[in-house]
Design an enzyme around this catalytic site. Structure first.
Site, PDB file in Angstrom:
ATOM      1  N   GLU A  16     -18.680  25.983  23.765  1.00 55.55           N
ATOM      2  CA  GLU A  16     -18.026  25.163  24.793  1.00 55.55           C
ATOM      3  C   GLU A  16     -17.779  23.808  24.151  1.00 55.55           C
ATOM      4  OE1 GLU A  16     -17.143  26.082  27.835  1.00 55.55           O
ATOM      5  OE2 GLU A  16     -18.204  27.971  28.085  1.00 55.55           O
ATOM      6  N   CYS A  56     -16.021  16.520  29.461  1.00 52.30           N
ATOM      7  CA  CYS A  56     -15.171  17.334  28.593  1.00 52.30           C
ATOM      8  C   CYS A  56     -13.817  17.611  29.222  1.00 52.30           C
ATOM      9  CB  CYS A  56     -15.868  18.646  28.260  1.00 52.30           C
ATOM     10  SG  CYS A  56     -16.304  19.597  29.728  1.00 52.30           S
TER      11      CYS A  56
HETATM   12  P1  NAD Z   1     -24.660  15.701  21.474  1.00 53.88           P
HETATM   13  O1  NAD Z   1     -24.576  14.630  20.449  1.00 53.88           O
HETATM   14  O2  NAD Z   1     -25.657  15.573  22.557  1.00 53.88           O
HETATM   15  O3  NAD Z   1     -24.843  17.081  20.681  1.00 53.88           O
HETATM   16  C1  NAD Z   1     -24.856  18.324  21.321  1.00 53.88           C
HETATM   17  C2  NAD Z   1     -25.988  19.159  20.783  1.00 53.88           C
HETATM   18  O4  NAD Z   1     -25.777  19.465  19.412  1.00 53.88           O
HETATM   19  C3  NAD Z   1     -27.331  18.445  20.885  1.00 53.88           C
HETATM   20  O5  NAD Z   1     -28.285  19.304  21.473  1.00 53.88           O
HETATM   21  C4  NAD Z   1     -27.646  18.116  19.447  1.00 53.88           C
HETATM   22  O6  NAD Z   1     -29.031  18.100  19.185  1.00 53.88           O
HETATM   23  C5  NAD Z   1     -26.976  19.228  18.688  1.00 53.88           C
HETATM   24  N1  NAD Z   1     -26.632  18.833  17.322  1.00 53.88           N
HETATM   25  C6  NAD Z   1     -26.155  17.651  16.906  1.00 53.88           C
HETATM   26  N2  NAD Z   1     -25.959  17.667  15.565  1.00 53.88           N
HETATM   27  C7  NAD Z   1     -26.322  18.896  15.136  1.00 53.88           C
HETATM   28  C8  NAD Z   1     -26.344  19.538  13.858  1.00 53.88           C
HETATM   29  N3  NAD Z   1     -25.948  18.914  12.773  1.00 53.88           N
HETATM   30  N4  NAD Z   1     -26.781  20.806  13.804  1.00 53.88           N
HETATM   31  C9  NAD Z   1     -27.175  21.452  14.927  1.00 53.88           C
HETATM   32  N5  NAD Z   1     -27.177  20.892  16.154  1.00 53.88           N
HETATM   33  C10 NAD Z   1     -26.754  19.639  16.261  1.00 53.88           C
HETATM   34  O7  NAD Z   1     -23.284  15.855  22.195  1.00 53.88           O
HETATM   35  P2  NAD Z   1     -21.808  15.870  21.622  1.00 53.88           P
HETATM   36  O8  NAD Z   1     -21.625  16.971  20.668  1.00 53.88           O
HETATM   37  O9  NAD Z   1     -21.357  14.518  21.251  1.00 53.88           O
HETATM   38  O10 NAD Z   1     -21.125  16.257  23.027  1.00 53.88           O
HETATM   39  C11 NAD Z   1     -19.907  15.798  23.434  1.00 53.88           C
HETATM   40  C12 NAD Z   1     -18.861  16.858  23.146  1.00 53.88           C
HETATM   41  O11 NAD Z   1     -19.130  18.017  23.922  1.00 53.88           O
HETATM   42  C13 NAD Z   1     -17.466  16.433  23.548  1.00 53.88           C
HETATM   43  O12 NAD Z   1     -16.567  16.865  22.546  1.00 53.88           O
HETATM   44  C14 NAD Z   1     -17.222  17.175  24.831  1.00 53.88           C
HETATM   45  O13 NAD Z   1     -15.855  17.393  25.101  1.00 53.88           O
HETATM   46  C15 NAD Z   1     -17.964  18.446  24.579  1.00 53.88           C
HETATM   47  N6  NAD Z   1     -18.345  19.102  25.830  1.00 53.88           N
HETATM   48  C16 NAD Z   1     -17.787  20.303  26.122  1.00 53.88           C
HETATM   49  C17 NAD Z   1     -18.082  20.921  27.327  1.00 53.88           C
HETATM   50  C18 NAD Z   1     -17.447  22.227  27.715  1.00 53.88           C
HETATM   51  O14 NAD Z   1     -17.813  22.784  28.739  1.00 53.88           O
HETATM   52  N7  NAD Z   1     -16.523  22.765  26.947  1.00 53.88           N
HETATM   53  C19 NAD Z   1     -18.972  20.324  28.210  1.00 53.88           C
HETATM   54  C20 NAD Z   1     -19.525  19.113  27.872  1.00 53.88           C
HETATM   55  C21 NAD Z   1     -19.217  18.502  26.676  1.00 53.88           C
END
Ligand code: NAD
Length: 514
Positions: free
Chosen positions: A218, A252
């Site tokens: 997602e 998102c």
């Molecule tokens: P975040 O920084 O909280 O990371 C998400 C998860 O990934 C965390 O649990 C983190 O620990 C893990 N993570 C981070 N780096 C990692 C690595 N190198 N290896 C493994 N795991 C790792 O959140 P984010 O990624 O900045 O979230 C925002 C993004 O999520 C935006 O792009 C948003 O559009 C997307 N999003 C999508 C949906 C959907 O339903 N499609 C919903 C919410 C957010």
């Protein structure tokens, strides 16, 4: 800001093994067990609403109303949907009647995949962590949850509550950052659901590929809006700003940019200014209706995008990185190549991109990656159809933004770079399930039929082979009437002839006088 205790790396394989052993105990097979656990997820939130609100105030400066509307509300809806429908979803399904196969009782049985890993981001910590958990529980899978380390207050609270409310051997929370998640990803899972950015999404998919683990991703992207100049502009402006500024744009499904006809930009800007003034009468910084950015690093990233834009700031533009504050901002005359049209902003900044007409708007969207949503503001069905039939996205929404995620029965999911797979309802249940095929062939079948399959093969048996084979649909372009249509026509004619001859006989019968 609170500090988060990370799970020790040595503990992680033990948690994995505990979840697997608990899954193998078979207790998740019972639908009653699953229903009780699903209900418990609801009460985990309900009993602790105040603590969740406080946690999200601390992590995201989140107004309570946004937590109630955008985190509690959709999660409760999911509890209700899964609780009410899990028995139906899990029921073995037959196949349509077939003379060839009915005796063998062919069935499709939804079985739990096993132990699921659910990795979630910071922006809607409750909904994005617990909704997939509900789907995993409904499917009968065990689950390990990895909340975001960027929401320490929430992640601390959820680690405390999950073992209190749910079966502590089946459902676990692991807290940590990259090293912990890397360790988690070395292990073999039966399904991984990751929500977050596409860069990490690729890391997850690669790690899963090593074990051939199925994945749901997602992800994010930039959601465009196409606006028709004949629309009710005041209403459109309010809905656009609500969708863009709720949770400080960290959604998102939030609209990122508006493709606005050049001649209509001034009108739209006026309406946006009016809506803005009504949302934040004392200015946004003093408002208690505006969330903060999750970290100062993200606030600095968004500030840089605003500082580098070549467009004209209409409202907002201010930032206080230390306080994680970014003023809700609207920028007009944003052109191709602008800082606001690069990576996903994921902050409270709405870009207005002038275009000649709807055709240019469609080309603009087509030239970019498939987003999670395409939004259209119009009252004209043809306008709406033109945009949606020429673009691709997870959702196609008219005169609204964001809220599809809260509508029970509508799954949430992207396409291509915005992800694959689904959140919520039956679609999500299916991801944590394996559809196992079942068939029981009784001995008598070999006596009355199907004896012809055994060697030695004989020419006279070929007619049975032919009889079991399906007929093809009519050859395209030949205008051939299919066999099924002919059969229906025959029966229709048969019935018509029968009815009319009966009517004729009756009319010729002499009438008895009273
Ligand atoms: P975040 O920084 O909280 O990371 C998400 C998860 O990934 C965390 O649990 C983190 O620990 C893990 N993570 C981070 N780096 C990692 C690595 N190198 N290896 C493994 N795991 C790792 O959140 P984010 O990624 O900045 O979230 C925002 C993004 O999520 C935006 O792009 C948003 O559009 C997307 N999003 C999508 C949906 C959907 O339903 N499609 C919903 C919410 C957010």
């Amino acid at each position: 800001m609170s500090t988060l205790a990370y799970t020790s790396i040595e503990e992680i394989p033990k948690i994995h093994a505990t979840a697997r052993a608990a899954f193998q105990s078979g207790r998740t097979k019972s639908i009653e067990f699953r229903k009780a656990q699903i209900a418990q997820v609801g009460y985990l939130i309900k009993d602790n609403e105040q603590r969740f609100k406080e946690a999200l105030r601390s992590d995201l400066g989140r107004p309570d109303q946004e937590t109630e509307l955008l985190d509690f509300g959709p999660t409760y809806a999911e509890v209700k949907d899964a609780y009410s429908n899990v028995a139906k979803w899990a029921k073995p399904q037959g196949i349509p009647f077939s003379i060839n196969w009915f005796a063998m009782n062919p069935r499709v049985v939804a079985e739990p995949k096993g132990v699921a890993l659910i990795i979630s981001p910071f922006n809607f910590p409750i909904f994005l962590l617990l909704t997939p958990l509900i789907s995993a529980i409904a499917a009968g899978s065990a689950a390990v949850l990895k909340p975001s380390e960027q929401t320490p207050a929430f992640s601390t609270l959820i680690a405390e509550l999950v073992p209190k409310y749910l079966d502590p051997e089946l459902y676990h929370v692991i807290n940590g950052g990259v090293p912990e998640t890397t360790k988690i990803l070395e292990l073999q899972w039966d399904h991984i659901l990751y929500t977050g950015n596409g860069r990490v999404g690729r890391i997850i998919a690669l790690a899963a590929a090593k074990h051939l683990t199925p994945v749901t991703l997602e992800l994010g992207g930039k959601n465009p809006v196409v606006i028709d100049p004949r629309v009710d502009v005041k209403l459109a402006a309010r809905r656009l700003l609500w969708g863009r500024f709720s949770n400080a744009g960290q959604i998102c499904l939030s609209p990122e940019y508006v493709l606005v006809p050049e001649h209509f930009q001034d009108t739209l800007v006026e309406a946006l200014k009016e809506a803005y003034a009504s949302f934040y009468p004392e200015g946004p910084e003093k408002s208690d209706s505006l969330s903060r950015i999750v970290s100062s690093a993200h606030a600095a990233r968004i500030k840089k995008l605003i500082d580098e834009t070549k467009g004209t700031i209409v409202v907002g533009g201010q930032a206080d990185v230390e306080k994680r504050y970014i003023a809700p901002t609207v920028v007009r005359d944003v052109k191709e190549g602008d800082s606001l049209l690069g990576d996903e902003i994921f902050g409270p900044v709405l870009a207005l991109v002038p275009v000649k007409d709807v055709d240019e708007a469609i080309k603009f969207i087509q030239a970019r990656e498939y987003p999670l949503a395409v939004y259209v503001f119009t009252h004209d069905k043809q306008f709406e159809k033109k945009v949606f039939s020429n673009t691709k996205s997870g959702a196609a929404v008219t005169n609204e933004t964001v809220i599809t995620a809260g509508v029970p029965g509508l799954p949430v999911g992207g396409i291509g770079p915005s992800g694959y797979g689904y959140y919520t309802g039956k679609h999500a249940f299916e991801q944590f399930s394996h559809y196992r095929v079942s068939l029981k062939n009784p001995a008598w079948v070999d006596k009355v039929a199907f004896f012809f399959r055994y060697p030695p093969y004989k020419p006279e048996n070929r007619k049975y082979v032919k009889a079991t084979s399906s007929s093809l649909p009519p050859r395209p372009g030949k205008g051939v009437v299919s066999r099924a249509t002919k059969r229906w026509a025959f029966w229709l004619l048969f019935v018509l002839v029968g009815v009319s001859s009966a009517a004729l006989t009756r009319s010729r019968r002499p009438q008895l006088k009273a």
